[in-house]
Design an enzyme around this catalytic site. Structure first.
Site, short mmCIF file in Angstrom:
data_model
loop_
_atom_site.label_atom_id
_atom_site.label_comp_id
_atom_site.label_asym_id
_atom_site.label_seq_id
_atom_site.Cartn_x
_atom_site.Cartn_y
_atom_site.Cartn_z
N HIS A 121 1.05 -1.26 0.00
CA HIS A 121 0.26 -0.16 -0.09
C HIS A 121 0.89 1.26 0.22
CE1 HIS A 121 -2.70 2.86 1.68
NE2 HIS A 121 -3.82 2.12 1.36
N ASP A 199 3.20 -4.35 8.26
CA ASP A 199 1.88 -3.45 8.02
C ASP A 199 0.68 -4.35 8.39
OD1 ASP A 199 -0.15 -2.20 7.03
OD2 ASP A 199 0.41 -1.68 5.21
N GLN A 202 -4.43 -4.94 7.06
CA GLN A 202 -5.26 -6.04 6.73
C GLN A 202 -5.01 -7.35 7.43
OE1 GLN A 202 -7.64 -5.38 4.77
NE2 GLN A 202 -6.88 -3.34 3.74
N LYS A 225 -10.31 -0.33 10.54
CA LYS A 225 -10.72 -1.55 9.81
C LYS A 225 -10.89 -2.87 10.60
CE LYS A 225 -7.25 0.04 6.30
NZ LYS A 225 -8.15 0.27 5.08
N CYS A 365 -4.60 2.26 -3.66
CA CYS A 365 -3.30 2.92 -3.00
C CYS A 365 -2.32 1.89 -3.15
CB CYS A 365 -3.52 3.09 -1.73
SG CYS A 365 -4.76 4.49 -1.33
N1 PMP Z 1 -1.72 -0.95 4.66
C1 PMP Z 1 -2.63 -1.67 3.81
C2 PMP Z 1 -2.34 -3.00 3.48
C3 PMP Z 1 -4.12 -1.17 3.79
O1 PMP Z 1 -4.94 -1.80 3.22
C4 PMP Z 1 -4.12 0.28 4.19
C5 PMP Z 1 -5.59 0.79 4.12
N2 PMP Z 1 -6.15 0.62 2.86
C6 PMP Z 1 -3.21 0.93 4.75
C7 PMP Z 1 -2.12 0.34 5.04
C8 PMP Z 1 -3.46 2.43 5.55
O2 PMP Z 1 -4.55 2.48 6.21
P1 PMP Z 1 -4.92 3.89 6.70
O3 PMP Z 1 -5.54 4.40 5.57
O4 PMP Z 1 -6.10 3.46 7.98
O5 PMP Z 1 -3.81 4.47 7.44
#
Ligand code: PMP
Length: 410
Positions: A121, A199, A202, A225, A365
């Site tokens: 991401h 990270d 997910q 999430k 993203c």
């Molecule tokens: N890492 C991953 C794998 C994600 O899916 C996301 C959110 N789509 C994020 C980081 C970032 O999360 P946030 O927007 O809540 O900071």
């Protein structure tokens, strides 16, 4: 546990769109909040609201208790050794940026390497570009096999390079959704002297995570999430690393003593939590963790597996639908990215939305991954434990009609 009872906790799922019950399949973007979480926040606000760690009056104390109590719930949730290792942030993105500013920029130098995967991401990618700009380090990638979505064996050898000082990867990719065992990768990186960042955006919402068993150095995730409010995130870091790091933001509550020209900083975790903290967010996160633990992670995983398997099975029957990454449910973690021949993902989403189905489209993203795979954008259906097999069947039925709606004959 059964989903019929669980769904009563989620008033938003009772809504209808154009006469169709809403089907929320965008859980990888954000999840819905159950009433027990909303009630916990409401109860805090009507009985205990104050500014935590400031003042001796009854409401400052209740706010401190709510805030500190939630930290203990988070510590227990990811099995950290101590609450000193739990830092609250706004989200996973801020947690990763904190590591970049307070660790990478001060520990890396020219010639060093940061290793990530092509499936990251942007929040686990763009900060490392900055670290490289600031320090002269280089950013390198582990690529995935374009067919299977799995890491390429030959690229995993990059972990063995002693120039790699930071190895950072998603516990679960938000596009490929692959469930893999990270422990061998973490051990391998440690053998060669790198620190490891996971990270967990997910991962944490879907599976039992034990940061000590994983032995990662940092772990990040977002409350929204996993049924908590938006605006609360977590950074876990090993105490020895956090202790040697520069504060990220400076101001109130993160200090020990302030003189006209210099300041000494508070011990962990306060030194990384400048300013008035988001106590409602902290309360919501603790309530969400309690709620998820009450549902049970075995149930959550089993339900997601069932839904993913049913969806994959049905999608494979639709000749014009193509799944991105593996199509074997055993390898998937509750999300499916896909394309539809001849129909732009935005159109797919709009057609499904008219029938009350919420999916995500775009590059999620993860633009470098899409570029690498040669796809501009994809659709993504992502499930949580409150989704049902009937919803999956409804989604499959409507997906099968998407090309007809666009005027194709087949
Ligand atoms: N890492 C991953 C794998 C994600 O899916 C996301 C959110 N789509 C994020 C980081 C970032 O999360 P946030 O927007 O809540 O900071």
């Amino acid at each position: 546990m059964n989903t019929e009872i669980i769904r009563k906790d989620f008033p938003i799922l009772k809504q209808e769109v154009n006469g169709h019950p809403i089907v929320y399949f965008d859980n990888a973007a954000t999840t819905q909040r159950p009433e027990p979480v909303l009630r916990a926040v409401y109860n805090y606000d009507i009985t205990g609201n104050g500014n935590p760690h400031r003042g001796a009056h009854v409401l400052a104390i209740s706010a401190s208790q709510a805030y500190d109590g939630s930290k203990e719930t988070v510590r227990d949730f990811i099995h950290a050794a101590s609450v000193e290792e739990i830092i609250y942030t706004r989200n996973a993105t801020e947690s990763l940026n904190l590591i970049e500013r307070s660790y990478a920029e001060t520990h890396l130098k020219k010639g060093d390497r940061i290793l990530i995967t092509i499936a990251e991401h942007h929040s686990n990618l763009v900060p490392w570009q900055r670290a490289c700009e600031k320090t002269g380090a280089e950013l390198d990638y582990i690529y995935v096999d374009k067919e299977t979505g799995h890491f390429r064996e030959e690229d995993l050898a990059k972990i063995d390079d002693p120039r790699v000082k930071i190895f950072s990867f998603a516990q679960v990719s938000n596009v490929l959704g692959i469930d893999f065992d990270p422990v061998p990768l973490i051990e391998r990186a440690h053998r060669h002297g790198a620190i490891v960042i996971m990270d967990g955006a997910q991962g944490a919402p879907h599976k039992h995570t034990d940061v000590q068993a994983l032995d990662c150095d940092f772990y990040t995730f977002s409350g929204h999430k996993m049924c908590a409010l938006t605006g609360i995130g977590v950074l876990y870091g090993k105490k020895a690393l956090l202790e040697e790091m520069e504060p990220f933001l400076r101001g109130g509550d993160m200090i020990e003593q302030v003189k006209e020209q210099e300041t000494t900083f508070a011990p962990l975790p306060a030194r990384f939590e400048a300013g008035t903290q988001y106590t409602e967010g902290a309360v919501s996160l603790a309530a969400a963790i309690n709620y998820l633990q009450h549902i049970g992670f075995d149930f959550i995983r089993e339900q997601e597996r069932k839904l993913t398997a049913r969806a994959l099975e049905g999608m494979k029957q639709i000749s014009f639908v193509h799944i991105v990454g593996p199509d074997n449910p055993e390898e998937k973690e509750g999300l499916i990215a896909f394309t539809v021949d001849g129909v732009h993902p935005e159109d797919v989403a709009q057609i499904l939305s008219a029938d009350g189905i919420c999916i995500r489209t775009g590059h999620h993203c993860a633009e470098p991954l899409h570029t690498y795979l040669g796809i501009n954008s994809t659709c993504r259906a992502s499930f949580y434990f409150y989704n049902t097999e009937d919803e999956v069947d409804y989604f499959l039925d409507k997906l099968a009609q998407v090309r007809k709606v666009m005027g194709y004959r087949d």
